[in-house]
Design a protein around this motif. Structure first.
Motif, PDB file in Angstrom:
ATOM      1  N   MET A   1     -27.423 -14.650   9.295  1.00 60.97           N
ATOM      2  CA  MET A   1     -26.121 -15.238   9.537  1.00 60.97           C
ATOM      3  C   MET A   1     -25.841 -16.272   8.456  1.00 60.97           C
ATOM      4  N   GLN A   2     -24.595 -16.626   8.312  1.00 61.84           N
ATOM      5  CA  GLN A   2     -24.244 -17.591   7.276  1.00 61.84           C
ATOM      6  C   GLN A   2     -23.766 -18.899   7.906  1.00 61.84           C
ATOM      7  N   ILE A   3     -24.291 -20.004   7.370  1.00 56.98           N
ATOM      8  CA  ILE A   3     -23.856 -21.349   7.739  1.00 56.98           C
ATOM      9  C   ILE A   3     -23.415 -22.043   6.460  1.00 56.98           C
ATOM     10  N   THR A   4     -22.904 -23.242   6.605  1.00 59.03           N
ATOM     11  CA  THR A   4     -22.590 -24.074   5.449  1.00 59.03           C
ATOM     12  C   THR A   4     -23.493 -25.295   5.520  1.00 59.03           C
ATOM     13  N   LEU A   5     -24.277 -25.501   4.478  1.00 59.88           N
ATOM     14  CA  LEU A   5     -25.196 -26.640   4.421  1.00 59.88           C
ATOM     15  C   LEU A   5     -24.763 -27.561   3.302  1.00 59.88           C
ATOM     16  N   ASN A   6     -24.386 -28.768   3.667  1.00 60.84           N
ATOM     17  CA  ASN A   6     -23.929 -29.766   2.692  1.00 60.84           C
ATOM     18  C   ASN A   6     -22.871 -29.181   1.752  1.00 60.84           C
ATOM     19  N   GLY A   7     -21.930 -28.428   2.349  1.00 58.83           N
ATOM     20  CA  GLY A   7     -20.803 -27.904   1.592  1.00 58.83           C
ATOM     21  C   GLY A   7     -21.043 -26.589   0.872  1.00 58.83           C
ATOM     22  N   ARG A   8     -22.245 -26.023   1.003  1.00 56.35           N
ATOM     23  CA  ARG A   8     -22.562 -24.769   0.306  1.00 56.35           C
ATOM     24  C   ARG A   8     -22.968 -23.695   1.308  1.00 56.35           C
ATOM     25  N   PRO A   9     -22.529 -22.459   1.087  1.00 55.46           N
ATOM     26  CA  PRO A   9     -22.935 -21.377   2.001  1.00 55.46           C
ATOM     27  C   PRO A   9     -24.428 -21.107   1.896  1.00 55.46           C
ATOM     28  N   THR A  16     -32.478 -19.430  13.832  1.00 54.15           N
ATOM     29  CA  THR A  16     -32.894 -20.662  13.151  1.00 54.15           C
ATOM     30  C   THR A  16     -32.485 -21.905  13.935  1.00 54.15           C
ATOM     31  N   THR A  17     -33.429 -22.840  14.067  1.00 50.33           N
ATOM     32  CA  THR A  17     -33.144 -24.132  14.695  1.00 50.33           C
ATOM     33  C   THR A  17     -32.928 -25.170  13.586  1.00 50.33           C
ATOM     34  N   VAL A  18     -32.460 -26.334  13.991  1.00 52.59           N
ATOM     35  CA  VAL A  18     -32.281 -27.425  13.027  1.00 52.59           C
ATOM     36  C   VAL A  18     -33.617 -27.752  12.366  1.00 52.59           C
ATOM     37  N   ALA A  19     -34.701 -27.807  13.143  1.00 51.01           N
ATOM     38  CA  ALA A  19     -36.027 -28.118  12.584  1.00 51.01           C
ATOM     39  C   ALA A  19     -36.435 -27.086  11.534  1.00 51.01           C
ATOM     40  N   GLU A  47     -35.900 -29.426  17.323  1.00 46.89           N
ATOM     41  CA  GLU A  47     -36.676 -28.222  17.632  1.00 46.89           C
ATOM     42  C   GLU A  47     -35.917 -27.265  18.551  1.00 46.89           C
ATOM     43  N   GLN A  48     -35.063 -27.798  19.410  1.00 47.87           N
ATOM     44  CA  GLN A  48     -34.383 -26.978  20.407  1.00 47.87           C
ATOM     45  C   GLN A  48     -32.959 -26.589  20.026  1.00 47.87           C
ATOM     46  N   HIS A  49     -32.392 -27.218  19.005  1.00 46.99           N
ATOM     47  CA  HIS A  49     -30.976 -26.976  18.687  1.00 46.99           C
ATOM     48  C   HIS A  49     -30.823 -25.749  17.784  1.00 46.99           C
ATOM     49  N   PRO A  50     -30.320 -24.637  18.350  1.00 47.08           N
ATOM     50  CA  PRO A  50     -30.139 -23.437  17.527  1.00 47.08           C
ATOM     51  C   PRO A  50     -28.853 -23.520  16.721  1.00 47.08           C
ATOM     52  N   GLY A  54     -21.493 -19.557  11.148  1.00 47.12           N
ATOM     53  CA  GLY A  54     -20.365 -20.395  10.770  1.00 47.12           C
ATOM     54  C   GLY A  54     -20.552 -21.888  10.962  1.00 47.12           C
ATOM     55  N   ASP A  55     -21.707 -22.307  11.505  1.00 47.69           N
ATOM     56  CA  ASP A  55     -21.934 -23.747  11.683  1.00 47.69           C
ATOM     57  C   ASP A  55     -21.851 -24.469  10.345  1.00 47.69           C
ATOM     58  N   ARG A  56     -21.322 -25.692  10.412  1.00 47.38           N
ATOM     59  CA  ARG A  56     -21.269 -26.555   9.236  1.00 47.38           C
ATOM     60  C   ARG A  56     -22.285 -27.674   9.461  1.00 47.38           C
ATOM     61  N   VAL A  57     -23.319 -27.687   8.604  1.00 47.77           N
ATOM     62  CA  VAL A  57     -24.429 -28.626   8.761  1.00 47.77           C
ATOM     63  C   VAL A  57     -24.429 -29.600   7.594  1.00 47.77           C
ATOM     64  N   GLU A  58     -24.556 -30.867   7.913  1.00 46.72           N
ATOM     65  CA  GLU A  58     -24.709 -31.905   6.885  1.00 46.72           C
ATOM     66  C   GLU A  58     -26.035 -32.595   7.129  1.00 46.72           C
ATOM     67  N   ILE A  59     -26.831 -32.713   6.075  1.00 44.75           N
ATOM     68  CA  ILE A  59     -28.105 -33.414   6.148  1.00 44.75           C
ATOM     69  C   ILE A  59     -28.031 -34.589   5.178  1.00 44.75           C
ATOM     70  N   VAL A  60     -28.283 -35.776   5.711  1.00 43.72           N
ATOM     71  CA  VAL A  60     -28.257 -36.977   4.891  1.00 43.72           C
ATOM     72  C   VAL A  60     -29.606 -37.654   5.013  1.00 43.72           C
TER      73      VAL A  60
END
Length: 66
Positions: A1-9, A16-19, A47-50, A54-60
């Motif tokens: 599946m495709q997500i967006t991580l820090n503005g990039r596909p 996949t979980t956040v961990a 660990e539990q957050h799937p 299309g989710d947009r994820v930002e990691i700082v």
């Protein structure tokens, strides 16, 4: 599946979980803040957050200095 991580596909596995994303993206073991679709995901839930298609994820991460 495709997500967006820090503005990039990014393609990730469907379960996949956040961990797992943090490990895949090279952030494992670092002090980071994670936001999924503009909502903070607490470290205790990584660990539990799937992730979903299309989710947009930002990691700082904090960078110390003097």
């Amino acid at each position: 599946m495709q997500i967006t991580l820090n503005g990039r596909p990014l393609d990730v596995a469907a379960s996949t979980t956040v961990a797992q994303l943090l490990t895949q993206a090279g952030y494992a073991g670092r002090r980071v803040a994670v936001e999924v679709n503009q909502e903070i995901v607490p470290r205790s839930r990584h660990e539990q957050h799937p992730l979903a298609e299309g989710d947009r994820v930002e990691i700082v991460h904090a960078i110390g200095g003097g």
